[in-house]
Design a protein around this motif. Structure first.
Motif, PDB file in Angstrom:
ATOM      1  N   PRO A   1       0.823  -1.314  -0.033  1.00 62.39           N
ATOM      2  CA  PRO A   1       0.165   0.025   0.048  1.00 62.39           C
ATOM      3  C   PRO A   1       0.664   1.323  -0.039  1.00 62.39           C
ATOM      4  O   PRO A   1       0.468   2.284  -0.523  1.00 62.39           O
ATOM      5  N   LYS A   2       2.082   1.151   0.540  1.00 61.71           N
ATOM      6  CA  LYS A   2       2.998   2.445   0.861  1.00 61.71           C
ATOM      7  C   LYS A   2       4.071   2.540  -0.505  1.00 61.71           C
ATOM      8  O   LYS A   2       4.741   3.459  -0.443  1.00 61.71           O
ATOM      9  N   LEU A   3       4.368   1.424  -1.094  1.00 63.58           N
ATOM     10  CA  LEU A   3       5.441   1.122  -1.826  1.00 63.58           C
ATOM     11  C   LEU A   3       5.227   0.768  -3.457  1.00 63.58           C
ATOM     12  O   LEU A   3       4.374  -0.189  -3.601  1.00 63.58           O
ATOM     13  N   GLY A   4       5.568   1.545  -4.271  1.00 63.44           N
ATOM     14  CA  GLY A   4       5.332   1.385  -5.646  1.00 63.44           C
ATOM     15  C   GLY A   4       6.591   1.247  -6.597  1.00 63.44           C
ATOM     16  O   GLY A   4       7.514   1.975  -6.158  1.00 63.44           O
TER      17      GLY A   4
END
Length: 61
Positions: free
Chosen positions: A37-40
Motif C-alpha cells: 500500500p505504501k510502496l510502488g
C-alpha cells in the motif's frame, strides 16, 4: 523542449515525442507496479531512439 503525445492503458503510459529525432521520435514507456500500500515501482524504458538522445533528454529534464 520536447512535447509528447500521451497514451494511457491500465497501468501503462506511453509518451511519444514531437518532433522526431535522428532515429525517429523519442518514445518512453512506463509501467507502474504497486508492491505494498505504501510502496510502488515505476519501470521506465526507451523505444525508437538511440541511447545518446535518450540520455541527453534525461539530463536536461
Amino acid at each position: 523542449m520536447v512535447r509528447f503525445k500521451m497514451r494511457k492503458k491500465d497501468c501503462r503510459v506511453s509518451l511519444k515525442g514531437l518532433p522526431k529525432g535522428v532515429r525517429g521520435p523519442l518514445t518512453i514507456d512506463t509501467k507502474t507496479f504497486k508492491l505494498t500500500p505504501k510502496l510502488g515501482v515505476v519501470d521506465v524504458r526507451k523505444k525508437g531512439v538511440d541511447r545518446e538522445e535518450f540520455e541527453a533528454f534525461c539530463k536536461q529534464n
